[in-house]
Design a protein around this motif. Structure first.
Motif, PDB file in Angstrom:
ATOM      1  N   LEU A 150      45.793  10.388 -31.223  1.00 10.73           N
ATOM      2  CA  LEU A 150      44.336  10.493 -31.157  1.00 10.73           C
ATOM      3  C   LEU A 150      43.868  11.240 -29.912  1.00 10.73           C
ATOM      4  O   LEU A 150      42.673  11.467 -29.735  1.00 10.73           O
ATOM      5  N   GLY A 151      44.819  11.614 -29.056  1.00  9.64           N
ATOM      6  CA  GLY A 151      44.464  12.306 -27.828  1.00  9.64           C
ATOM      7  C   GLY A 151      43.886  11.394 -26.773  1.00  9.64           C
ATOM      8  O   GLY A 151      43.195  11.853 -25.858  1.00  9.64           O
ATOM      9  N   MET A 152      44.164  10.081 -26.857  1.00  3.49           N
ATOM     10  CA  MET A 152      43.544   9.129 -25.939  1.00  3.49           C
ATOM     11  C   MET A 152      44.461   8.710 -24.800  1.00  3.49           C
ATOM     12  O   MET A 152      44.089   7.883 -23.960  1.00  3.49           O
ATOM     13  N   VAL A 153      45.656   9.264 -24.741  1.00  8.25           N
ATOM     14  CA  VAL A 153      46.590   8.973 -23.658  1.00  8.25           C
ATOM     15  C   VAL A 153      47.504  10.183 -23.505  1.00  8.25           C
ATOM     16  O   VAL A 153      47.741  10.914 -24.468  1.00  8.25           O
ATOM     17  N   ARG A 154      47.979  10.412 -22.298  1.00 10.99           N
ATOM     18  CA  ARG A 154      48.932  11.492 -22.081  1.00 10.99           C
ATOM     19  C   ARG A 154      50.132  10.964 -21.313  1.00 10.99           C
ATOM     20  O   ARG A 154      50.072   9.903 -20.673  1.00 10.99           O
ATOM     21  N   ARG A 155      51.223  11.723 -21.362  1.00 12.56           N
ATOM     22  CA  ARG A 155      52.450  11.320 -20.686  1.00 12.56           C
ATOM     23  C   ARG A 155      52.640  12.135 -19.414  1.00 12.56           C
ATOM     24  O   ARG A 155      52.293  13.309 -19.361  1.00 12.56           O
ATOM     25  N   GLU A 156      53.230  11.488 -18.402  1.00 14.32           N
ATOM     26  CA  GLU A 156      53.622  12.193 -17.195  1.00 14.32           C
ATOM     27  C   GLU A 156      54.839  11.492 -16.612  1.00 14.32           C
ATOM     28  O   GLU A 156      55.144  10.358 -16.973  1.00 14.32           O
ATOM     29  N   ARG A 157      55.552  12.170 -15.714  1.00 14.19           N
ATOM     30  CA  ARG A 157      56.714  11.590 -15.052  1.00 14.19           C
ATOM     31  C   ARG A 157      56.328  11.121 -13.658  1.00 14.19           C
ATOM     32  O   ARG A 157      55.634  11.832 -12.935  1.00 14.19           O
ATOM     33  N   ASP A 158      56.768   9.902 -13.297  1.00 21.72           N
ATOM     34  CA  ASP A 158      56.490   9.430 -11.942  1.00 21.72           C
ATOM     35  C   ASP A 158      57.595   9.885 -11.004  1.00 21.72           C
ATOM     36  O   ASP A 158      58.495  10.644 -11.392  1.00 21.72           O
ATOM     37  N   GLU A 159      57.543   9.414  -9.750  1.00 16.62           N
ATOM     38  CA  GLU A 159      58.516   9.869  -8.748  1.00 16.62           C
ATOM     39  C   GLU A 159      59.932   9.444  -9.079  1.00 16.62           C
ATOM     40  O   GLU A 159      60.898  10.043  -8.588  1.00 16.62           O
ATOM     41  N   ARG A 160      60.081   8.437  -9.947  1.00 12.53           N
ATOM     42  CA  ARG A 160      61.417   7.994 -10.362  1.00 12.53           C
ATOM     43  C   ARG A 160      61.816   8.581 -11.711  1.00 12.53           C
ATOM     44  O   ARG A 160      62.742   8.117 -12.356  1.00 12.53           O
ATOM     45  N   ARG A 161      61.064   9.585 -12.159  1.00 10.18           N
ATOM     46  CA  ARG A 161      61.336  10.297 -13.409  1.00 10.18           C
ATOM     47  C   ARG A 161      61.138   9.415 -14.637  1.00 10.18           C
ATOM     48  O   ARG A 161      61.635   9.694 -15.717  1.00 10.18           O
ATOM     49  N   ARG A 162      60.377   8.330 -14.487  1.00 11.39           N
ATOM     50  CA  ARG A 162      60.058   7.478 -15.634  1.00 11.39           C
ATOM     51  C   ARG A 162      58.793   7.997 -16.301  1.00 11.39           C
ATOM     52  O   ARG A 162      57.892   8.490 -15.634  1.00 11.39           O
ATOM     53  N   GLU A 163      58.746   7.874 -17.624  1.00 12.10           N
ATOM     54  CA  GLU A 163      57.538   8.277 -18.332  1.00 12.10           C
ATOM     55  C   GLU A 163      56.436   7.261 -18.129  1.00 12.10           C
ATOM     56  O   GLU A 163      56.630   6.069 -18.329  1.00 12.10           O
ATOM     57  N   ARG A 164      55.269   7.744 -17.720  1.00  9.38           N
ATOM     58  CA  ARG A 164      54.084   6.896 -17.601  1.00  9.38           C
ATOM     59  C   ARG A 164      53.055   7.366 -18.611  1.00  9.38           C
ATOM     60  O   ARG A 164      52.944   8.554 -18.907  1.00  9.38           O
TER      61      ARG A 164
END
Length: 252
Positions: A150-164
């Motif tokens: 739905l375009g209501m959340v996006r993914r990014e990598r944190d400093e530990r390379r985990r998906e947030r």
């Protein structure tokens, strides 16, 4: 006016009221409870068509029991902020989830969206969502896929390379644009159907009217989102009267 948690007898009266087709406001009046309490109770326990007083009461007792249990070793509870009422914040999160469910979003997706939105950072990992919501990783994964579509959340990598999974300011703009695009696709399909059935037939006229209506809504939604986009990146006015810096002019 009664306060505190709903009793089992009150839940039975809610179930009876729903069976009789009563509105939430009328059930609340009879129980001398706020309408929001009845709405939240029903929506987090299956909705008006699936609500059962015994299951709702058992679920509430289980939630209360889990809250009393100490956190397992190795897990970290969300940081508590001094001066905030934890019980009020939990009640607000439930209400926030209920509103999303009432708009048509499934329960688990609403819970995940609320949890991310109301986190201090506006982003959580899958493991953090599993811990906070006390659900399975599969449930979180399914919910994330739904709201991401739905375009209501996006993914990014944190400093530990985990998906947030992040709900930042611009997500709301992107979500509205995605909604407008989805509506535009329905417009195209309706117009195609009108052509196939014939523009002078009842079906063709109906589909063309649907297309015209949704075309207008889609176009204005996209335009309004573009005009209001700057609001998402400005600080709200300080209610104390202190200068909060420049704010965007809201569209009329």
């Amino acid at each position: 006016m009664p306060g505190g948690r709903l009793t089992q007898q009150e839940r039975q009266q809610i179930a009876a009221g729903l069976a009789d087709g009563l509105a939430y406001a009328e059930i609340a009046r009879r129980l001398e409870r706020p309408t929001s309490t009845i709405t939240r109770e029903v929506m987090r326990n299956g909705g008006p068509t699936s609500y059962r007083s015994d299951l709702a009461h058992r679920a509430t007792e289980q939630r209360a029991h889990r809250r009393r249990q100490p956190a397992p070793r190795g897990t970290q509870a969300p940081a508590r902020v001094r001066g905030r009422d934890d019980e009020a914040l939990r009640a607000f999160e439930e209400s926030f989830t209920t509103v999303m469910m009432a708009s048509g979003m499934p329960k688990m997706m609403s819970r995940v969206m609320s949890c991310i939105c109301l986190s201090e950072t506006g982003g959580l990992t899958a493991a953090e969502l599993v811990q906070r919501l006390e659900v399975s990783p599969a449930s979180v994964s399914k919910a994330i896929a739904f709201i991401e579509n739905l375009g209501m959340v996006r993914r990014e990598r944190d400093e530990r390379r985990r998906e947030r999974y992040v709900v930042d300011d611009d997500i709301w703009y992107q979500s509205m644009v995605a909604s407008a695009r989805a509506t535009a696709r329905i417009v195209d399909m309706a117009r195609e159907g009108a052509g196939l059935h014939g523009t002078n037939t009842p079906v063709g006229i109906r589909l063309e009217n649907i297309a015209r209506f949704l075309d207008f809504v889609s176009e204005n939604t996209a335009r309004a989102a573009e005009q209001a986009r700057d609001i998402l990146h400005t600080r709200p006015a300080d209610p104390t009267g202190d200068d909060a810096g420049p704010t965007a002019e809201e569209p009329r």
